[in-house]
Design an enzyme around this catalytic site. Structure first.
Site, PDB file in Angstrom:
ATOM      1  NE  ARG A 158      38.216  47.701  37.137  1.00  0.00           N
ATOM      2  CZ  ARG A 158      38.636  46.445  37.161  1.00  0.00           C
ATOM      3  NH1 ARG A 158      39.939  46.188  37.320  1.00  0.00           N
ATOM      4  NH2 ARG A 158      37.798  45.444  37.027  1.00  0.00           N
ATOM      5  CE  LYS A 182      35.583  47.959  39.971  1.00  0.00           C
ATOM      6  NZ  LYS A 182      34.186  47.716  39.541  1.00  0.00           N
ATOM      7  CG  HIS A 254      35.063  52.560  32.729  1.00  0.00           C
ATOM      8  ND1 HIS A 254      36.012  52.132  33.635  1.00  0.00           N
ATOM      9  CD2 HIS A 254      34.153  51.551  32.656  1.00  0.00           C
ATOM     10  CE1 HIS A 254      35.676  50.932  34.103  1.00  0.00           C
ATOM     11  NE2 HIS A 254      34.553  50.562  33.520  1.00  0.00           N
ATOM     12  NE  ARG A 257      37.545  48.037  32.844  1.00  0.00           N
ATOM     13  CZ  ARG A 257      38.319  47.001  33.177  1.00  0.00           C
ATOM     14  NH1 ARG A 257      39.579  46.973  32.821  1.00  0.00           N
ATOM     15  NH2 ARG A 257      37.816  45.975  33.857  1.00  0.00           N
ATOM     16  CG  HIS A 280      35.403  41.954  33.706  1.00  0.00           C
ATOM     17  ND1 HIS A 280      34.846  42.062  32.444  1.00  0.00           N
ATOM     18  CD2 HIS A 280      35.510  43.228  34.167  1.00  0.00           C
ATOM     19  CE1 HIS A 280      34.639  43.338  32.157  1.00  0.00           C
ATOM     20  NE2 HIS A 280      35.031  44.063  33.187  1.00  0.00           N
ATOM     21  CE1 TYR A 289      32.902  46.627  27.036  1.00  0.00           C
ATOM     22  CE2 TYR A 289      33.343  44.803  28.506  1.00  0.00           C
ATOM     23  CZ  TYR A 289      33.332  46.156  28.255  1.00  0.00           C
ATOM     24  OH  TYR A 289      33.733  47.032  29.225  1.00  0.00           O
TER      25      TYR A 289
END
Length: 308
Positions: A158, A182, A254, A257, A280, A289
């Protein structure tokens, strides 16, 4: 069981003080980024304005009031994504208030509007190559920008993780770097050969000219004044190089990404491995995806099969 002391203190502070405590909790205890915290602040401010117009204490809304707020936003024509985000902010705030005081959570039974999940946009391998060739490697900033683009595409990190990198986060002999994602979750990202070459060039030829004698500066990526590069600056340089590469689409950090994940799956990577590389928490986030790659496979079938 309600803690009477905490409950009493919570009751006597103003709405804004309650919000400030909540935002501090998100930032300090949950590790949310400044942009995420700012988003929560804006959403709670919108709700408070509505409460003010209705002469209602925003911290203690009467039964059914929150559903009325949702109906108001729908009547105003707000996008479902905006409504969903504001509902999420309210649910988080009132959950925090309930956990802190033991009081009833008025947002417990309000539901987030269902969103149509859009497929992530990504670049083709040819477009990536054009983008990576766009910066002028002969200049200091061009050397830096090549390194940034190679790093983003090689790691899928990110933009907040990229600009938060310090020199000590790199492990060039091992071909990896440590990033803080995150929720302040730490993970290791892998650097491909071209990214490593770009990093070594930047560290030897680019960064020393940007640091301007500030020996204490530990940030990896610097601006022209020797300070830490911001995510806004990264977005600007991406816009610039996308224009140079004549890419007729909006390219954000992004996007790279998404491109990283899609290209890995297209070349046979395991979904669980991609989940780990992206950082994730849930596999369901990564599964979007697979829809992208299936759609592309279908398009290739239609283009290539004689009876399609």
């Amino acid at each position: 069981m309600i803690d009477v002391l905490i409950f009493t203190r919570w009751l006597i502070v103003t709405w804004q003080e309650k919000v400030d405590l909540f935002l501090g909790y998100l930032s300090n205890s949950r590790g949310y980024s400044s942009h995420t915290v700012a988003g929560y602040k804006g959403d709670l401010s919108h709700y408070a304005t509505y409460c003010q117009e209705k002469d209602v204490n925003p911290a203690v809304p009467p039964r059914g009031f929150l559903r009325g707020y949702l109906a108001y936003m729908a009547e105003c024509g707000y996008a479902r994504r905006t409504v969903a985000r504001r509902v999420a902010a309210l649910r988080a705030f009132f959950r925090y208030q309930s956990q802190l005081t033991g009081s009833e959570n008025p947002a417990e039974h309000i539901h987030t509007p269902k969103l149509r999940r859009s497929l992530p946009r990504f670049l083709s391998e040819e477009q990536v190559e054009a983008l990576l060739q766009a910066p002028d490697a002969k200049t200091v900033l061009g050397c830096r920008d090549i390194c940034i683009l190679e790093f983003l595409y090689s790691t899928g990190c990110r933009v907040s993780e990229l600009v938060g990198l310090d020199l000590e986060d790199l492990n060039l002999p091992a071909g990896c770097a440590r990033v803080l994602g995150k929720g302040r979750r730490e993970r290791v990202v892998i650097l491909g050969e071209r990214a490593l070459i770009a990093l070594e060039r930047y560290l030897s030829n680019g960064r020393p000219k940007l640091v301007q004698g500030q020996s204490s500066q530990r940030a990896l990526f610097l601006n022209r004044f020797g300070g830490r590069l911001t995510d806004r600056s990264v977005r600007r340089l991406l816009d610039k190089h996308a224009d140079t590469a004549a890419l007729d689409l909006n390219v954000s950090p992004h996007t790279l990404r998404h491109t990283f994940a899609t290209h890995l799956l297209e070349h046979g990577a395991d979904l669980r491995s991609v989940q780990e590389l992206l950082g994730h928490a849930n596999l369901s986030t990564t599964q979007v995806y697979t829809h992208v790659t299936k759609r592309r496979l279908y398009q290739e079938y239609l283009a290539a099969h004689p009876r399609a």
